[in-house]
Design a protein around this motif. Structure first.
Motif, PDB file in Angstrom:
ATOM      1  N   GLY A 225      83.085  51.722  40.058  1.00 47.75           N
ATOM      2  CA  GLY A 225      84.157  52.455  40.414  1.00 47.75           C
ATOM      3  C   GLY A 225      83.558  54.041  40.503  1.00 47.75           C
ATOM      4  N   GLY A 226      84.584  54.960  40.566  1.00 53.49           N
ATOM      5  CA  GLY A 226      84.428  56.392  40.736  1.00 53.49           C
ATOM      6  C   GLY A 226      85.326  57.175  39.608  1.00 53.49           C
ATOM      7  N   TRP A 227      85.057  58.421  39.702  1.00 53.62           N
ATOM      8  CA  TRP A 227      85.689  59.356  38.982  1.00 53.62           C
ATOM      9  C   TRP A 227      85.913  60.875  39.849  1.00 53.62           C
ATOM     10  CZ3 TRP A 227      84.041  64.084  37.170  1.00 53.62           C
ATOM     11  CH2 TRP A 227      82.615  64.372  37.471  1.00 53.62           C
ATOM     12  N   ALA A 228      86.964  61.472  39.288  1.00 54.38           N
ATOM     13  CA  ALA A 228      87.256  62.903  40.025  1.00 54.38           C
ATOM     14  C   ALA A 228      87.786  63.605  39.168  1.00 54.38           C
ATOM     15  CB  ALA A 228      88.201  62.459  41.315  1.00 54.38           C
ATOM     16  N   LEU A 229      87.900  64.918  39.683  1.00 55.64           N
ATOM     17  CA  LEU A 229      88.453  66.280  38.897  1.00 55.64           C
ATOM     18  C   LEU A 229      89.716  66.452  39.737  1.00 55.64           C
ATOM     19  CD1 LEU A 229      85.062  68.480  38.783  1.00 55.64           C
ATOM     20  CD2 LEU A 229      86.441  67.170  36.833  1.00 55.64           C
ATOM     21  N   VAL A 230      90.056  65.827  40.684  1.00 54.44           N
ATOM     22  CA  VAL A 230      91.399  65.929  41.707  1.00 54.44           C
ATOM     23  C   VAL A 230      92.230  64.758  41.245  1.00 54.44           C
ATOM     24  CG1 VAL A 230      90.921  68.072  42.647  1.00 54.44           C
ATOM     25  CG2 VAL A 230      90.186  65.791  43.381  1.00 54.44           C
TER      26      VAL A 230
ATOM     27  N   VAL B 253      87.809  64.241  46.581  1.00 54.74           N
ATOM     28  CA  VAL B 253      86.357  64.139  46.330  1.00 54.74           C
ATOM     29  C   VAL B 253      85.982  63.500  45.121  1.00 54.74           C
ATOM     30  CG1 VAL B 253      84.423  65.586  45.861  1.00 54.74           C
ATOM     31  CG2 VAL B 253      86.225  66.656  47.192  1.00 54.74           C
ATOM     32  N   GLN B 254      85.384  62.094  45.195  1.00 51.22           N
ATOM     33  CA  GLN B 254      85.252  61.255  44.325  1.00 51.22           C
ATOM     34  C   GLN B 254      83.809  61.157  44.055  1.00 51.22           C
ATOM     35  OE1 GLN B 254      86.808  56.887  42.865  1.00 51.22           O
ATOM     36  NE2 GLN B 254      86.860  57.409  45.142  1.00 51.22           N
ATOM     37  N   TYR B 255      83.405  61.029  42.851  1.00 50.63           N
ATOM     38  CA  TYR B 255      82.026  60.609  42.342  1.00 50.63           C
ATOM     39  C   TYR B 255      81.806  59.224  41.854  1.00 50.63           C
ATOM     40  CZ  TYR B 255      82.457  65.792  42.395  1.00 50.63           C
ATOM     41  OH  TYR B 255      82.978  67.089  42.739  1.00 50.63           O
ATOM     42  N   ASN B 256      80.687  58.664  42.308  1.00 45.66           N
ATOM     43  CA  ASN B 256      80.494  57.209  41.621  1.00 45.66           C
ATOM     44  C   ASN B 256      80.179  57.549  40.011  1.00 45.66           C
ATOM     45  OD1 ASN B 256      79.531  57.075  44.427  1.00 45.66           O
ATOM     46  ND2 ASN B 256      78.655  55.219  43.899  1.00 45.66           N
TER      47      ASN B 256
ATOM     48  N   GLN C 197      79.078  67.897  35.594  1.00 43.12           N
ATOM     49  CA  GLN C 197      79.830  66.655  34.661  1.00 43.12           C
ATOM     50  C   GLN C 197      79.363  65.424  35.461  1.00 43.12           C
ATOM     51  OE1 GLN C 197      82.022  69.312  36.277  1.00 43.12           O
ATOM     52  NE2 GLN C 197      81.825  70.518  34.412  1.00 43.12           N
ATOM     53  N   THR C 198      79.245  64.420  34.341  1.00 42.00           N
ATOM     54  CA  THR C 198      78.857  63.109  35.003  1.00 42.00           C
ATOM     55  C   THR C 198      79.495  61.982  33.847  1.00 42.00           C
ATOM     56  OG1 THR C 198      77.368  61.595  36.107  1.00 42.00           O
ATOM     57  CG2 THR C 198      76.766  62.710  33.807  1.00 42.00           C
ATOM     58  N   MET C 199      79.858  60.862  34.447  1.00 46.05           N
ATOM     59  CA  MET C 199      80.555  59.786  33.826  1.00 46.05           C
ATOM     60  C   MET C 199      79.691  58.471  33.867  1.00 46.05           C
ATOM     61  SD  MET C 199      83.204  61.227  32.599  1.00 46.05           S
ATOM     62  CE  MET C 199      83.214  63.034  32.730  1.00 46.05           C
ATOM     63  N   ASN C 200      79.432  57.852  32.833  1.00 48.41           N
ATOM     64  CA  ASN C 200      78.765  56.397  32.909  1.00 48.41           C
ATOM     65  C   ASN C 200      79.886  55.435  32.430  1.00 48.41           C
ATOM     66  OD1 ASN C 200      76.279  57.475  33.487  1.00 48.41           O
ATOM     67  ND2 ASN C 200      75.685  57.638  31.143  1.00 48.41           N
ATOM     68  N   ILE C 201      79.497  54.168  33.081  1.00 46.96           N
ATOM     69  CA  ILE C 201      80.498  53.129  32.712  1.00 46.96           C
ATOM     70  C   ILE C 201      79.658  51.891  32.012  1.00 46.96           C
ATOM     71  CG2 ILE C 201      80.594  52.419  35.066  1.00 46.96           C
ATOM     72  CD1 ILE C 201      83.556  51.783  34.807  1.00 46.96           C
ATOM     73  N   PHE C 202      80.405  51.186  31.087  1.00 43.17           N
ATOM     74  CA  PHE C 202      79.873  50.098  30.621  1.00 43.17           C
ATOM     75  C   PHE C 202      81.097  49.103  30.224  1.00 43.17           C
ATOM     76  CE2 PHE C 202      78.015  53.594  28.050  1.00 43.17           C
ATOM     77  CZ  PHE C 202      76.847  53.891  28.808  1.00 43.17           C
ATOM     78  N   ALA C 203      80.609  47.777  30.185  1.00 39.63           N
ATOM     79  CA  ALA C 203      81.867  46.886  29.633  1.00 39.63           C
ATOM     80  C   ALA C 203      81.236  45.945  28.876  1.00 39.63           C
ATOM     81  CB  ALA C 203      82.524  46.276  30.677  1.00 39.63           C
ATOM     82  N   ASP C 204      81.957  45.389  27.718  1.00 40.85           N
ATOM     83  CA  ASP C 204      81.647  44.244  26.936  1.00 40.85           C
ATOM     84  C   ASP C 204      82.586  43.216  26.994  1.00 40.85           C
ATOM     85  OD1 ASP C 204      83.459  45.016  25.186  1.00 40.85           O
ATOM     86  OD2 ASP C 204      82.107  45.905  23.730  1.00 40.85           O
TER      87      ASP C 204
ATOM     88  N   THR D 159      89.893  67.870  32.911  1.00 43.92           N
ATOM     89  CA  THR D 159      90.525  66.440  33.303  1.00 43.92           C
ATOM     90  C   THR D 159      89.886  65.832  34.205  1.00 43.92           C
ATOM     91  OG1 THR D 159      92.719  67.702  32.690  1.00 43.92           O
ATOM     92  CG2 THR D 159      92.955  65.790  34.015  1.00 43.92           C
ATOM     93  N   ILE D 160      89.761  64.442  33.747  1.00 42.16           N
ATOM     94  CA  ILE D 160      88.949  63.501  34.611  1.00 42.16           C
ATOM     95  C   ILE D 160      89.918  62.398  34.744  1.00 42.16           C
ATOM     96  CG2 ILE D 160      87.030  61.850  34.356  1.00 42.16           C
ATOM     97  CD1 ILE D 160      86.042  64.724  34.139  1.00 42.16           C
ATOM     98  N   TYR D 161      89.903  62.024  36.326  1.00 39.64           N
ATOM     99  CA  TYR D 161      90.852  60.947  36.619  1.00 39.64           C
ATOM    100  C   TYR D 161      89.507  59.874  37.096  1.00 39.64           C
ATOM    101  CZ  TYR D 161      94.009  64.637  37.103  1.00 39.64           C
ATOM    102  OH  TYR D 161      95.055  65.716  36.942  1.00 39.64           O
ATOM    103  N   TYR D 162      89.881  58.563  36.680  1.00 41.10           N
ATOM    104  CA  TYR D 162      89.027  57.497  37.076  1.00 41.10           C
ATOM    105  C   TYR D 162      89.632  56.304  37.831  1.00 41.10           C
ATOM    106  CZ  TYR D 162      91.210  55.934  32.669  1.00 41.10           C
ATOM    107  OH  TYR D 162      92.004  55.390  31.682  1.00 41.10           O
ATOM    108  N   ARG D 163      88.869  55.780  38.434  1.00 37.56           N
ATOM    109  CA  ARG D 163      89.212  54.413  39.191  1.00 37.56           C
ATOM    110  C   ARG D 163      88.199  53.249  38.989  1.00 37.56           C
ATOM    111  NH1 ARG D 163      91.416  56.569  44.993  1.00 37.56           N
ATOM    112  NH2 ARG D 163      93.626  56.949  44.277  1.00 37.56           N
TER     113      ARG D 163
END
Lengths: 237, 140
Positions: A55-60, A65-68, A85-92, A109-113
């Protein structure tokens, strides 16, 4: 093995390959603290297996403008880090984790999908992500990702050695690939063994590199292999 | 709420899908024996347009002088050997794909010289190839 359609990647749909099906969707927002290093958000996913997340994340909030995940904003000054700024993603098996980093002296403020895929070592029934009759999910204006090959590989526990795993695909072009690995990360006070997209760990040098040579094979490489782990992979056309 | 087994369907309209809507390819050649002053960063980037606003990138990066092929990542970092004051010295080449605006894909190369004297990169040229598939996934 399905028949090789030379330009399958140019079709919206071909019956030789199944369309990738997204089985988990989540979105939201949170405040990433100033100068945050490894700030986690924990989201229960409620699935009977560990999803392969992306997925991705954004500042808006409109995501114009979306970032992986594992990618981010370009610093305005000379680079001491790749991203401001950067975001990682994991799952268990229970949760999805978003890990945030912020080099700015102000909160963000971080918006994520988030989307999730079902791993090939699970065959559970899964709740539908789309059920409204007026919610079109197949649009022939787009080239949908079709799963040409998928599976997993259990890497041997040989610390410090390189492990290569080749997957022959037979296409004349470099196909789109994705991979996730099981690894131990750190979540506040809890060690979590979670599944990461391979891209998440790229800059640390500890991830499995996933390369595609465009000559008929895809290669999984782990140059700094440390412990036994399972790698899930997909090859799309 | 209904459920089913996704793996048993070729296509199932009850699940969202991942949709590709663009491809950007950029290539550059890094000249060999480039001098980088102490504490300075060699920086190259090129912008191109791909995909719709808000699209995700599936990045591929290849260095002709390093590695087996395309790395399926938005950033790679590899070590080369140059010279500082005449002695062989390692340095890092960082290649990454970023998104500075809604439909812009930026391909970047950066080499930092952390040493106290001028760094001269390796003698041979290196061709760096970037590719970025853009993905409408799966919200649009």
């Amino acid at each position: 093995m399905p028949a090789i359609l030379a330009n399958a990647n140019e079709f919206a749909l071909t019956s030789d390959y199944p369309i990738e099906q997204v089985i988990y969707l989540e979105s939201g927002s949170y405040t990433l603290n100033s100068l945050a290093s490894s700030q986690f958000v924990v989201i229960p996913h409620g699935l009977p297996f560990t999803p392969l997340v992306g997925g991705g994340w954004a500042l808006v909030s409109d995501f114009s403008v979306q970032y992986n995940f594992a990618s981010g904003t370009t610093p305005s000054t000379a680079p001491s880090t790749i991203y401001a700024q950067t975001m990682n993603i994991f799952a268990d098996s229970t949760n999805v984790y978003i890990e945030g980093f912020n080099t700015s002296a102000s909160d963000k403020t971080i918006y994520y999908r988030i989307f999730g895929l079902q791993p090939t070592d699970d065959d559970s029934d899964v709740t539908h992500t789309k059920s409204e009759g007026d919610d079109f999910i197949f649009n022939t204006d787009y080239l949908h990702l079709k799963v040409a090959y998928s599976g997993y590989e259990d890497l041997p526990a040989t610390a410090g050695s390189e492990y290569d795993f080749d997957i022959t695909h037979g296409f004349s072009y470099t196909p789109i690939c994705a991979a996730w690995k099981t690894a131990t990360t750190f979540n506040g006070t809890t060690n979590v063994t979670a599944i990461h997209p391979i891209d998440t760990l790229n800059t640390s040098g500890q991830g499995v590199l996933f390369t595609a040579a465009g000559t008929g094979y895809v290669e999984l490489v782990n140059p700094t292999f440390q412990s036994a782990t399972r790698v899930h992979w997909r090859i799309y056309t | 709420m209904s459920t089913s087994k996704p793996s048993r369907f070729l296509i199932n309209s009850d699940y969202a899908s991942l949709k590709r809507d663009g491809l950007a390819v950029v290539q550059t050649t890094l000249s060999g024996s480039t001098s980088i002053a102490s504490g300075s960063t060699f920086e190259w980037h090129e912008d191109t347009t791909a995909g719709s606003a808000g699209a995700l990138n599936l990045g591929l990066i290849q260095s002709a002088n390093n590695g087996r092929g395309f790395h399926f990542m938005n950033a790679i970092n590899f070590t080369k050997t140059g010279t500082v004051s005449g002695s062989p010295t390692p340095y890092s080449v960082l290649c990454f794909i970023s998104r500075p605006s809604a439909t812009t894909v930026r391909c970047n190369v950066q080499i930092l010289n952390p040493y106290g004297s001028t760094l001269t990169t390796e003698a041979s040229d290196d061709t760096i190839t970037f590719a970025a598939y853009t993905l409408v996934a799966p919200y649009a």
